[in-house]
Design a protein around this motif. Structure first.
Motif, PDB file in Angstrom:
ATOM      1  N   SER A   1     -62.686  48.999 -26.219  1.00 34.88           N
ATOM      2  CA  SER A   1     -61.347  47.793 -25.513  1.00 34.88           C
ATOM      3  C   SER A   1     -62.829  46.609 -26.384  1.00 34.88           C
ATOM      4  O   SER A   1     -63.085  45.808 -26.873  1.00 34.88           O
TER       5      SER A   1
ATOM      6  N   SER B   1     -64.136  44.054 -20.176  1.00 30.29           N
ATOM      7  CA  SER B   1     -63.666  43.798 -19.219  1.00 30.29           C
ATOM      8  C   SER B   1     -63.886  41.727 -19.093  1.00 30.29           C
ATOM      9  O   SER B   1     -63.148  41.271 -18.777  1.00 30.29           O
TER      10      SER B   1
ATOM     11  N   VAL C   1     -60.921  40.048 -20.966  1.00 28.64           N
ATOM     12  CA  VAL C   1     -59.565  40.656 -19.845  1.00 28.64           C
ATOM     13  C   VAL C   1     -59.786  39.878 -17.903  1.00 28.64           C
ATOM     14  O   VAL C   1     -59.111  39.262 -18.007  1.00 28.64           O
TER      15      VAL C   1
ATOM     16  N   LEU D   1     -57.515  38.366 -15.559  1.00 29.72           N
ATOM     17  CA  LEU D   1     -56.659  39.888 -15.252  1.00 29.72           C
ATOM     18  C   LEU D   1     -57.507  41.004 -14.718  1.00 29.72           C
ATOM     19  O   LEU D   1     -58.515  41.186 -15.302  1.00 29.72           O
TER      20      LEU D   1
ATOM     21  N   TRP E   1     -57.392  45.572 -15.324  1.00 25.01           N
ATOM     22  CA  TRP E   1     -57.264  46.435 -15.611  1.00 25.01           C
ATOM     23  C   TRP E   1     -57.217  47.618 -14.485  1.00 25.01           C
ATOM     24  O   TRP E   1     -57.782  47.773 -13.582  1.00 25.01           O
TER      25      TRP E   1
ATOM     26  N   LEU F   1     -52.011  45.999 -16.031  1.00 28.99           N
ATOM     27  CA  LEU F   1     -53.039  45.111 -15.736  1.00 28.99           C
ATOM     28  C   LEU F   1     -52.400  44.459 -14.274  1.00 28.99           C
ATOM     29  O   LEU F   1     -51.451  43.684 -14.738  1.00 28.99           O
TER      30      LEU F   1
ATOM     31  N   ASP G   1     -53.867  40.359 -11.757  1.00 30.72           N
ATOM     32  CA  ASP G   1     -53.689  39.354 -11.955  1.00 30.72           C
ATOM     33  C   ASP G   1     -54.729  39.811 -10.619  1.00 30.72           C
ATOM     34  O   ASP G   1     -54.538  39.545  -9.148  1.00 30.72           O
TER      35      ASP G   1
ATOM     36  N   VAL H   1     -47.953  42.249 -20.084  1.00 32.01           N
ATOM     37  CA  VAL H   1     -48.862  42.345 -20.639  1.00 32.01           C
ATOM     38  C   VAL H   1     -49.509  41.540 -21.616  1.00 32.01           C
ATOM     39  O   VAL H   1     -47.822  40.966 -22.168  1.00 32.01           O
TER      40      VAL H   1
ATOM     41  N   ILE I   1     -53.898  40.462 -25.407  1.00 34.62           N
ATOM     42  CA  ILE I   1     -54.795  41.947 -25.286  1.00 34.62           C
ATOM     43  C   ILE I   1     -54.488  42.403 -26.055  1.00 34.62           C
ATOM     44  O   ILE I   1     -55.691  43.703 -27.227  1.00 34.62           O
TER      45      ILE I   1
ATOM     46  N   ASN J   1     -64.968  46.207 -10.192  1.00 34.17           N
ATOM     47  CA  ASN J   1     -63.528  45.448  -9.927  1.00 34.17           C
ATOM     48  C   ASN J   1     -63.325  44.821  -8.417  1.00 34.17           C
ATOM     49  O   ASN J   1     -61.984  44.665  -8.313  1.00 34.17           O
TER      50      ASN J   1
END
Lengths: 245, 245
Positions: free
Chosen positions: B39, B46, B49, B54, B56, B112, B114, B123, B127, B167
């Motif tokens: 990614s 990250s 994202v 957002l 993952w 994904l 929020d 999605v 992304i 996260n």
């Protein structure tokens, strides 16, 4: 003069905590990995040591932390077996970042354990000579660890399958995990360690349930105090100095 | 056709258990690391994202294990984002050893979330387009997980500071740790997993205490059944197939 041995290591996300910085238990794992690599390069890896019926045991680490490396940083891990006497082997570690700045310096004491009796044995020449380190007669005393005043704060930890390492006992890094975990989330996400002094007194096995006792960081130097006990017997003790982030 | 992305990884002793083989939780961490690297290489790491509010989240892994790599093995970890629909992204992983033999193959489902509402979102093209993977309309149903008959076998796990990842919730690998830990030491040191099917239903936070429920491996296929609950709510469920070593 002993030879220094250096390896590169990329800090993985799963070696870091919620702040994105290397955890103290993983810091220990990473440096121990480098000493194992050095031992293997010298033909004195764990297979060789085990073949003599022995295993390495760590009795103390003094860790001076300038800063803990972050996820994805590529660091250099350096180690040097500095000296030994009849029973104790002294080894230093350093972690440097890509710009050559020192992140961490560690002074450690190792002993050899007879795998059958689980007792300390004298250091065989056949192992230590390979490291080219100085023989000394003096026993080097580490910085004294200031003990907790009482055991009123206590949290229980049952040894898990994943805590057991290739030496069939609880990996040293886990003691530090149980110690750090006793501190508050808010404190841990707003402070970082600057010095860790940890002494290991007793090995632990699968099935054991220990208590982690602590005293929150206090005083000008913000030192937290920790000990791990099994059925009232001291297994490890530590002081950790912190600074606010 | 999506592009495969491969990274080398050396299995560390602290990623292995007492048998010297990679643990299942660390297997998950290692493959997720490779998808993060892909990614980032595509400019969809990250940070990107997260900048869209957002993150993952993994909902299921099906892991086919030929053999678990050992300490010090240098493996290749390969990943490929295969397809996606409105809500689900499908990704495969493989681990190969130095002779090119497949050790592990994994099919995973990602969604994904929020970061504010902690709810699943559709999605965004911004992304997914970078991965060049096929858009499908069908929802792929994973292999069904056979549930435990009852919750009579239960062990409590308090979420620790070190369980929380970047996260700000419990890392997926920890659920698997709590599941494996419920099985007996003698069983775990005499059997190895051949297939793991794990589904994640609910995220967990610091301060939670969950119960890990299990049913020992039985039947010709030696399948153990597991679930993790928080205050009666299902958080994750798994089946693990084993063979004796």
């Amino acid at each position: 003069m002993a030879t220094k041995f250096t390896e590169k290591h990329e800090i993985q996300f799963y070696e870091c905590d919620v702040t994105g910085k290397l955890t103290l238990p993983m810091l220990l794992n990473i440096v121990i990995k480098t000493s194992e690599s050095q031992s293997e390069a010298l033909g004195r890896g764990s297979d060789f040591v085990n073949s003599l019926g022995l295993g390495w045991v760590i009795t103390q680490h003094e860790m001076t932390i300038t800063r803990l490396p972050k996820t994805e940083e590529l660091v250099s891990v350096t180690t040097e077996a500095t000296s030994y006497n009849k029973y104790f082997c002294y080894r230093n570690f350093w972690i440097h970042d890509e710009s050559g700045q020192e992140c961490v310096a560690i002074s450690s004491t190792f002993v050899l354990m007879d795998l059958t009796t689980r007792k300390m044995t004298s250091v065989p020449l056949d192992i230590i000579e390979a490291y080219d380190c100085e023989k000394i007669t003096k026993i080097l005393r580490g910085t004294k660890i200031s003990s907790l005043e009482d055991d009123s704060d206590a949290r229980e930890y049952r040894v898990r399958f994943s805590d057991i390492d290739g030496n069939k006992h609880v990996n040293n890094s886990r003691y530090l995990d149980w110690m750090v975990d006793s501190l508050a989330y808010k404190f841990l996400t707003s402070h970082e360690p600057t010095f860790v002094n940890i002494r290991f007194d007793k090995e632990l096995a699968y099935g054991n349930s220990v208590t982690s006792h602590w005293q929150e960081a206090s005083g000008e130097q913000l030192i937290s105090k920790h000990r791990i006990k099994l059925d009232g017997t001291l297994c490890a003790e530590a002081n950790i100095s912190w600074r606010s982030m």
